[in-house]
Scaffold this motif. Structure first.
Motif, short mmCIF file in Angstrom:
data_model
loop_
_atom_site.label_atom_id
_atom_site.label_comp_id
_atom_site.label_asym_id
_atom_site.label_seq_id
_atom_site.Cartn_x
_atom_site.Cartn_y
_atom_site.Cartn_z
N ASP A 81 0.83 -1.21 0.00
CA ASP A 81 0.00 0.00 0.00
C ASP A 81 0.86 1.25 0.00
O ASP A 81 0.54 2.25 -0.67
N ARG A 84 2.30 1.53 -3.49
CA ARG A 84 1.23 1.92 -4.40
C ARG A 84 0.90 3.40 -4.25
O ARG A 84 0.64 4.10 -5.24
N SER A 85 0.94 3.90 -3.05
CA SER A 85 0.72 5.32 -2.83
C SER A 85 1.83 6.16 -3.45
O SER A 85 1.57 7.22 -4.03
#
Length: 281
Positions: A81, A84-85
């Protein structure tokens, strides 16, 4: 030279020219498109915002971080995550462009200058650019990000010789195939007994060559994706293929459109031409 012989020779020359059109376009694209670092980076740049590519980067980099740091499996979703950010930031776009430029330059240099060792890329400049971009965005502790000289292998030594031979052949074909096609087309029109019929035939053949080129690009996409290993992210690979072959698809549509337009215009001019008056006895 008799009319029948002129028409036969014209048909053979025009057919050969139309046959060379898709191959010439393909060779020119590979020689002047893929082999140019600036055009390659420009074609790949939009993929930094492609969801499939960002997902593939997040999975690959996230798994690499977990593996290198020894973090447990429960932390893997959080690491992914975070990566991905990061793929949604301008720093990632800068790193994407720099990484593609570094890889392309390294491969192109190895192909043109020779050598037998595997091609490796130092990622330190990419890491430095990411650090500077994050620091400019006032990300806390960004200036403390270490910049290490990490070399990554991008092309095995065993593939260099074959790639070098193919590249040299493309450099020759990328210039001479389009020139030869144009020369054959001009010669076919010059010897034709009926120029309008020859123009119509050449236009339809050009449109057919464009359609063949578009079909080859679509078939190549299917074969390329089907031959990939199971661990490769296929949506991302498809996005990369589409980005690199975008020029070819545009050229194929232009060939079809221009060929059909010229053929239609020639047919209309022929229909509107007044017929010769009948001779009196």
């Amino acid at each position: 030279m008799s009319t029948r012989l002129r028409n036969a020779l014209s048909a053979a020359l025009i057919a050969a020219a139309c046959l060379l059109v898709p191959f010439g376009a393909l060779a020119a694209w590979a020689s002047y498109g893929l082999a140019d670092t600036g055009r390659y980076v420009t074609a790949m740049a939009p993929l930094a915002g492609n969801p499939a590519v960002r997902e593939a980067v997040a999975d690959t980099v996230g798994d690499g971080i977990v593996r290198e740091t020894g973090a447990g499996a429960p932390l893997r979703p959080f690491v992914r995550d975070a990566v991905r950010s990061f793929t949604g930031t301008e720093a990632f776009r800068a790193a994407w462009d720099s990484g593609n430029r570094a890889v392309h330059d390294a491969i192109l240099t190895a192909v043109r200058e020779g050598g037998t060792e595997e091609v490796r890329v130092d990622l330190a400049p990419v890491a430095a650019e990411v650090r500077d971009r994050l620091a400019a965005d006032h990300v806390p502790f960004a200036h403390r990000i270490p910049v290490r000289h990490t070399e990554v292998a991008v092309l095995p030594a065993g593939e260099l010789a074959e790639l070098r031979r193919g590249f040299r052949a493309l450099e020759v074909a990328g210039f001479w195939l389009p020139v030869t096609a144009a020369g054959l087309a001009v010669a076919g029109l010059a010897v034709a007994a009926c120029r309008r019929r020859a123009v119509t035939a050449m236009s339809l053949g050009t449109a057919l060559g464009g359609a063949f080129l578009g079909l080859a690009v679509a078939l190549g996409r299917r074969l390329t994706l089907s031959d990939l290993p199971d661990d490769v992210h296929r949506p991302a690979a498809g996005a990369v293929y589409d980005a690199l072959t975008g020029t070819l698809r545009t050229v194929s549509w232009l060939l079809v459109a221009v060929g059909l337009a010229v053929a239609a215009a020639t047919w209309l001019l022929t229909r509107r031409q007044p017929s010769a008056p009948a001779s009196r006895p």
